[in-house]
Motif scaffolding. Structure first.
Motif, PDB file in Angstrom:
ATOM      1  N   LEU A   1      13.580  -3.216  -4.928  1.00  0.00           N
ATOM      2  CA  LEU A   1      12.658  -2.885  -6.018  1.00  0.00           C
ATOM      3  C   LEU A   1      11.622  -1.867  -5.571  1.00  0.00           C
ATOM      4  N   ILE A   2      11.067  -2.118  -4.405  1.00  0.00           N
ATOM      5  CA  ILE A   2      10.015  -1.242  -3.885  1.00  0.00           C
ATOM      6  C   ILE A   2      10.575   0.158  -3.683  1.00  0.00           C
ATOM      7  N   GLN A   3      11.772   0.203  -3.206  1.00  0.00           N
ATOM      8  CA  GLN A   3      12.395   1.512  -3.000  1.00  0.00           C
ATOM      9  C   GLN A   3      12.559   2.236  -4.339  1.00  0.00           C
ATOM     10  N   SER A   4      12.901   1.473  -5.328  1.00  0.00           N
ATOM     11  CA  SER A   4      13.047   2.082  -6.651  1.00  0.00           C
ATOM     12  C   SER A   4      11.706   2.652  -7.118  1.00  0.00           C
ATOM     13  N   LEU A   5      10.676   1.882  -6.870  1.00  0.00           N
ATOM     14  CA  LEU A   5       9.334   2.354  -7.250  1.00  0.00           C
ATOM     15  C   LEU A   5       9.026   3.644  -6.536  1.00  0.00           C
ATOM     16  N   SER A   6       9.305   3.628  -5.239  1.00  0.00           N
ATOM     17  CA  SER A   6       9.036   4.800  -4.429  1.00  0.00           C
ATOM     18  C   SER A   6       9.819   5.993  -4.967  1.00  0.00           C
ATOM     19  N   ALA A   7      11.049   5.722  -5.331  1.00  0.00           N
ATOM     20  CA  ALA A   7      11.882   6.794  -5.866  1.00  0.00           C
ATOM     21  C   ALA A   7      11.286   7.327  -7.159  1.00  0.00           C
TER      22      ALA A   7
ATOM     23  N   GLY B   1       8.303   7.706  -7.662  1.00  0.00           N
ATOM     24  CA  GLY B   1       7.056   8.424  -7.364  1.00  0.00           C
ATOM     25  C   GLY B   1       5.836   7.535  -7.331  1.00  0.00           C
ATOM     26  N   LEU B   2       6.033   6.258  -7.431  1.00  0.00           N
ATOM     27  CA  LEU B   2       4.904   5.325  -7.417  1.00  0.00           C
ATOM     28  C   LEU B   2       4.682   4.879  -5.970  1.00  0.00           C
ATOM     29  N   GLN B   3       3.566   5.278  -5.417  1.00  0.00           N
ATOM     30  CA  GLN B   3       3.356   5.120  -3.985  1.00  0.00           C
ATOM     31  C   GLN B   3       2.749   3.776  -3.625  1.00  0.00           C
TER      32      GLN B   3
ATOM     33  N   VAL C   1       1.994  -4.046 -10.942  1.00  0.00           N
ATOM     34  CA  VAL C   1       1.465  -2.764 -11.401  1.00  0.00           C
ATOM     35  C   VAL C   1       1.613  -1.771 -10.260  1.00  0.00           C
ATOM     36  N   ALA C   2       1.675  -0.503 -10.601  1.00  0.00           N
ATOM     37  CA  ALA C   2       1.868   0.497  -9.554  1.00  0.00           C
ATOM     38  C   ALA C   2       1.136   1.761  -9.921  1.00  0.00           C
ATOM     39  N   ARG C   3       0.765   2.497  -8.865  1.00  0.00           N
ATOM     40  CA  ARG C   3       0.097   3.785  -9.059  1.00  0.00           C
ATOM     41  C   ARG C   3       0.803   4.854  -8.235  1.00  0.00           C
ATOM     42  N   LEU C   4       0.474   6.079  -8.609  1.00  0.00           N
ATOM     43  CA  LEU C   4       1.131   7.195  -7.944  1.00  0.00           C
ATOM     44  C   LEU C   4       0.556   7.429  -6.550  1.00  0.00           C
ATOM     45  N   ALA C   5      -0.768   7.213  -6.419  1.00  0.00           N
ATOM     46  CA  ALA C   5      -1.421   7.538  -5.156  1.00  0.00           C
ATOM     47  C   ALA C   5      -1.194   6.430  -4.127  1.00  0.00           C
ATOM     48  N   VAL C   6      -1.135   6.837  -2.883  1.00  0.00           N
ATOM     49  CA  VAL C   6      -0.941   5.881  -1.795  1.00  0.00           C
ATOM     50  C   VAL C   6      -2.218   5.073  -1.590  1.00  0.00           C
TER      51      VAL C   6
ATOM     52  N   PRO D   1       0.813  -1.214   0.000  1.00  0.00           N
ATOM     53  CA  PRO D   1       0.000   0.000   0.000  1.00  0.00           C
ATOM     54  C   PRO D   1       0.850   1.268   0.000  1.00  0.00           C
ATOM     55  N   GLU D   2       1.986   1.205   0.640  1.00  0.00           N
ATOM     56  CA  GLU D   2       2.831   2.412   0.677  1.00  0.00           C
ATOM     57  C   GLU D   2       4.270   1.988   0.399  1.00  0.00           C
ATOM     58  N   THR D   3       4.771   2.459  -0.688  1.00  0.00           N
ATOM     59  CA  THR D   3       6.136   2.057  -1.038  1.00  0.00           C
ATOM     60  C   THR D   3       7.177   2.872  -0.264  1.00  0.00           C
ATOM     61  N   ALA D   4       6.691   3.900   0.423  1.00  0.00           N
ATOM     62  CA  ALA D   4       7.630   4.803   1.090  1.00  0.00           C
ATOM     63  C   ALA D   4       8.376   4.111   2.233  1.00  0.00           C
ATOM     64  N   ARG D   5       7.700   3.135   2.857  1.00  0.00           N
ATOM     65  CA  ARG D   5       8.372   2.461   3.981  1.00  0.00           C
ATOM     66  C   ARG D   5       9.578   1.692   3.468  1.00  0.00           C
TER      67      ARG D   5
END
Lengths: 845, 185
Positions: free
Chosen positions: A381-387, A389-391, A410-415, A372-376
């Motif tokens: 890979l997840i960190q790359s997504l977060s970087a 801008g894909l939340q 798949v990924a989206r911008l919104a959290v 749900p939140e890639t920021a954590r």
């Protein structure tokens, strides 16, 4: 009618008070009018009667008085009598007729036109404004004349006017009285009614049902008021009840509305969910549909990602496929035009990453991973997504038969922007995609299997074709061998035993012999078409340069003479390496292959050009001029032309048997044969070609030592002993050749032209005590063939070696179907040394 | 059209004939003096009342005795012209002599002008009898005649001597009296 319409409503709408007054007035007036008119009518009638009576009387009197005047024709007297009428002021005119004519008139000066011309008889008649009377004048029973009287009706008129006035006055008076009376009397009825009306108005305007009307009398109005009051009471009661019911209903409606609203909200939610579901199902359907139109995995994955991006939608989508090791994932598909995804090492086609790095280990177990939140802080890979801008991201496993083979992410911008429904949808989609991928894989496998099968089938068909061809070819070979035998045989005899031959003649004879032997080789090789060679033909060291010279020499007519005849020039260039090591091989085959290549090159240059033949040695790897440190490992023969060249398609198929671009001129066997040759020599063919530029064919022979079995049969010298030999052949030339060849070695040879004569000769010799040491027999003969001859001879004399000389020779030897009772087989054309070797071997025993 | 024309023609024809008849009667010659006097005579009978008992039967004729030559002709007895009065027809009786007893049986007696000389005798004979006497002389009434014809402006008129009539028991209607020429006294 219009009057009525206009008046009626007003009449209807006026108050009851007025109505009552009006009714009373109208009734009284009508009554009065009726009475008055009856009275006037009666008066009128009686007056008229009395008038008639009066005027009749008057006529009677005047008539009576005027009888004498009439009788004595005394007009003056008559007119005097008439003059008395002046007392009657209403008599306008009068006259007396005598004998039908006016006799006397009144007034005297009246004009005759005043009177009727002739008297009439009858009752008095009323005119419009007068009364007329004719009255007969009687005298003693006789009519002596007629009196005419005309009275005006003024009297009657006056009377009528008078009556009218009286009636009018009277009616006015009575109306006045009636009006006042009715005004008083109508109150009896109108007052209670207006009271009732006021009460009703009060009730209706104030909605006050407690008001009651006051009852003043016991008549119908009283009853009406009673009824009204009772009604009010009932209404009041009902009102209360209604109010209660209403309140109750209101409450219930309120409750129900609330329920309904809740229900509606619930239903709307359900509907929305259903709608979403439906949208996703249709998307799924759409994706499945587009996927089903594709067969290869990459395009399937691409199309799935594109659909997802457009319709779910997602901001970024990618598919990882599991590498064969099962530990690393590589990106197989990625929507590269995703603007949000910064180009990094993690996100490009083919980028690999271990499963641990992706943090999607759970996918292995077939579970969906929802981030749900890639920021954590999480996996790389997840960190790359977060970087990027894909939340928020979702990864679903692609599994076939319980095994993970890829991951769809798949990924989206919104959290937290993926709903559980979407996750479920992705999961379902993943199953479909996995299935499609699997199917694509299966399809590919099936395709290749099918291709294999087809190729196999083609090969089998080819084999069959070749076998048939081979059978035909072997028959031809047999005959050619037979025919060739004298050529080769006598040529070699000449070379070996003719002492006075010139050098030149010797050389030419050698050519003849070589060419003949080559023909025999060619024929022998026909069987290659249908059968793999078993065992290896003995190979000899070959000098490629020497072979090149020979072939160029031999093919000169084709590359120089014939084209020149057509005005075309083909330049022949030979570049031969001096230090070329010898290769091992079959001279005839290599020569054949070389010839083929040169002829092909000539054919490829219909407008002339340069034909280059090169030889050189090569290194370990098949390359061009790649001389390794290990010394040359290959001998290379290269044939180049500057002709039309070949297309890729042609290049691919040129080795196939029967593939030809030369139309009827070509057999399609040339390169196929070359290929076969190179296979047998364990060499390689390389072909370079470019349309319009020309073709280069490179034959690469490995350099190797001679195998043991390949050691050449040593040429034995003359046989030590002389042998008695019987030679059976139906071909006279062959018989003669064999006889001469053997006789050159000092053997005694007897010939027989058929199986039977051969047997007879054998018997005779045995009887004479000089049995034959060796029997050489042909195989195919009429009546008694070689096999039967051999069998018979073996039965009679098992010790006698029997050699079979046959056009089938090469075939029999290689096929292993050497007939029983035969000790050795020689191929046609017979070769001196072969024959010597065979004889030596057989007689040693 | 023809029918209509015929109708018009017939009507005009009829009208012409009617006019003709009327004109013919208008152009009748005026009555002679004695014809007028005969009519007067007839009318006298109507205005005179005889005493009761003069007539025995209801249809007993009124007898007019004429002394002298009859100047009236046979007209008076023509019932078509002079119809019976109260059912009594007129009968003429020629009287030759003043002494004739028949005279008394007459109801009216006309004395011709020449016979007036003998009127005294006639008066004598008719003494006490209710007979109306009529004469045709210039001054008849002076001589005791009850009614006398006179000519005035060529018109026939008459004089009445009511006293003489009353003496004889005859009642002359006032209407007749009104018409009579007043005696120039």
């Amino acid at each position: 009618m219009t009057m009525r319409n206009a008046n009626l409503p007003t009449l209807r709408n006026i108050s009851i008070k007025r109505k009552l007054t009006l009714i009373i007035m109208a009734a009284s007036t009508v009554a009065l009018l009726l009475i008055s008119s009856a009275f006037v009518l009666y008066e009128l009638i009686t007056f008229r009667q009395s008038m008639t009576r009066d005027i009749s009387t008057l006529a009677e009197i005047i008539g009576n008085q005027s009888t004498a005047a009439l009788a004595y024709d005394d007009r003056a007297t008559a007119e005097e009598i008439l003059g008395a009428l002046s007392a009657k002021q209403h008599i306008v005119s009068a006259c007396i007729y005598k004998d039908g004519k006016v006799f006397a008139r009144y007034p005297k000066n009246a004009s005759p036109a005043t009177f009727p011309l002739k008297p009439k008889v009858g009752d008095p008649t009323f005119g419009d404004d007068h009364l007329v009377l004719f009255h007969p004048v009687m005298l003693k029973g006789d009519v002596v004349g007629t009196i005419y009287l005309q009275s005006d009706l003024l009297e009657m008129r006056e009377r009528l006017v008078r009556y009218g006035g009286i009636i009018l006055l009277f009616m006015l008076a009575s109306s006045l009285v009636t009006y006042f009376l009715s005004a008083l009397l109508q109150k009896i009825i109108s007052q209670p009614i207006s009271h009732l009306v006021d009460t009703a108005k009060a009730v209706s305007t104030e909605k006050n049902y407690s008001v009651r009307a006051v009852k003043r009398s016991e008549d119908e109005l009283g009853q009406l008021i009673d009824g009204f009051n009772e009604m009010l009471t009932q209404i009041q009661e009902r009102d209360v009840a209604l109010q209660q019911a209403h309140d109750k209903l209101e409450k219930r409606v309120g409750e129900r509305t609330q329920d309904l609203q809740m229900e509606i909200a619930e239903r709307r939610r359900t509907q929305e969910a259903l709608q979403q579901q439906l949208t996703r199902i249709s998307l799924l359907n759409q994706i499945t549909h587009v996927v089903s139109e594709r067969e290869d995995l990459p395009s399937i994955l691409q199309v799935v990602l594109r659909q997802l991006e457009d319709h779910l939608p997602v901001d970024v989508g990618m598919v990882y496929l599991l590498e064969p090791g099962g530990e690393t994932l590589s990106i197989a598909a990625l929507r590269e035009n995703s603007p949000r995804l910064t180009v990094g090492s993690h996100f490009c086609q083919g980028a690999t990453m271990s499963i641990e790095q992706t943090g999607l280990g759970q996918c292995r177990l077939g579970e969906t991973v929802y981030i749900p939140e890639t920021a954590r802080p999480q996996a790389e890979l997840i960190q790359s997504l977060s970087a990027a801008g894909l939340q928020c991201a979702v990864a679903v496993p692609l599994m076939v038969e319980g095994k993970l083979f890829g991951i769809l992410a798949v990924a989206r911008l919104a959290v937290k922007s993926f709903s559980s429904g979407e996750c479920e949808f992705l999961r379902m989609l993943s199953q479909h995609v996995a299935l499609a991928a699997h199917q694509a894989q299966l399809h590919a496998e099936l395709g290749s299997a099918y291709d294999d099968l087809r190729q196999t089938q083609m090969a089998v068909m080819q084999q069959d074709r070749l076998r048939a061809l081979g059978q035909m070819a072997s028959g031809i070979a047999h005959d050619i061998n037979n025919a060739l035998s004298p050529v080769v045989g006598f040529a070699s005899l000449l070379i070996s035993y003719e002492p006075n031959l010139s050098q030149n003649a010797k050389k030419h004879l050698n050519y003849i012999k070589t060419a003949g032997e080559d023909v025999a080789h060619i024929v022998a090789r026909l069987r290659e078409f249908y059968r793999q060679r078993e065992g290896k033909e003995p190979m000899f060291p070959l000098n490629l340069n020497q072979l090149v010279d020979q072939v160029v020499d031999m093919t000169r007519p084709r590359w120089r003479d014939i084209p020149q005849g057509r005005g075309i020039t083909v330049e022949m260039e030979t570049l031969l390496a001096e230090d070329l090591p010898e290769v091992v091989g079959l001279e005839s085959e290599v020569r054949e292959a070389m010839t083929n290549l040169i002829l092909n090159a000539v054919d490829a240059m219909p407008n002339g050009g340069t034909l280059t033949v090169r030889t050189r040695s090569g290194g370990l790897v098949a390359g061009f001029g790649n001389h390794g440190d290990h010394g040359p490992t290959h001998g290379i023969l290269e044939v180049s032309d500057t002709g039309t060249g070949m297309s890729d398609e042609m290049l691919r198929r040129c080795m196939e048997p029967f593939f030809s671009t030369k139309g009827k001129r070509g057999t399609g066997m040339g390169l196929a044969m070359v290929y076969g040759v190179m296979e047998r020599h364990e060499g390689k063919i390389e072909i370079q070609s470019e349309l319009g530029r020309g073709t280069t064919v490179r034959l690469i022979f490995p350099l190797r030592g001679l195998a043991d079995g390949d050691s050449p049969v040593s040429e034995t010298g003359k046989a030590t002993s002389q042998l008695q030999i019987l030679c059976i052949d139906d071909e006279p030339l062959l018989r003669e050749l064999v006889k001469e060849m053997l006789e050159c070695d000092g053997h005694q040879v007897q010939v027989a032209d058929s199986g039977q004569t051969g047997l007879d000769a054998f018997h005779r010799a045995a009887e004479r005590g000089r049995a034959f040491d060796v029997v050489i027999t042909d195989l195919g003969m009429p009546y008694l063939d070689g096999r039967q001859v051999a069998r018979t001879l073996k039965n009679e004399s098992p010790k006698t070696p029997i050699i079979m000389l046959t056009g089938w020779g090469a075939f029999m030897k290689s096929d292993g179907d050497v007939p029983a009772h035969v000790d050795g087989i020689l191929s046609k054309p017979p070769r001196m040394n072969e024959m010597r070797g065979m004889l030596t071997r057989l007689t040693k025993k | 059209m023809i029918l209509k024309a015929a109708k018009v023609f017939l009507i005009s024809l009829f009208l012409a004939m009617a006019a003709n008849g009327w004109l013919a009667s208008a152009q009748e010659t005026p009555p002679s003096e004695y014809q007028v006097k005969a009519a007067f005579l007839y009318n006298f009978a109507k205005f005179v009342e005889w005493p009761a008992g003069t007539f025995s039967a209801t249809n007993q004729p009124i007898v007019i005795g004429i002394i002298g030559d009859n100047p009236f002709g046979p007209d008076l007895t023509n019932p078509d012209k002079y119809r019976p009065i109260n059912g009594r027809p007129l009968v003429l009786k020629q009287i030759s002599s003043p002494k004739d007893p028949e005279l008394k049986r007459c109801q009216m007696v006309f004395v011709c002008r020449p016979e007036m000389k003998r009127f005294a005798e006639i008066q004598e004979t008719l003494k006490a009898a209710s007979v109306l006497t009529i004469s045709d002389v210039e001054h008849g009434s002076r001589s005791g005649v009850m009614i006398n014809f006179v000519m005035e402006d060529s018109r026939v008129r008459f004089e009445i001597d009511d006293g003489a009539a009353r003496k004889a028991g005859l009642k002359i209607s006032s209407k007749l009296l009104n018409l009579a020429k007043k005696r120039d006294q």
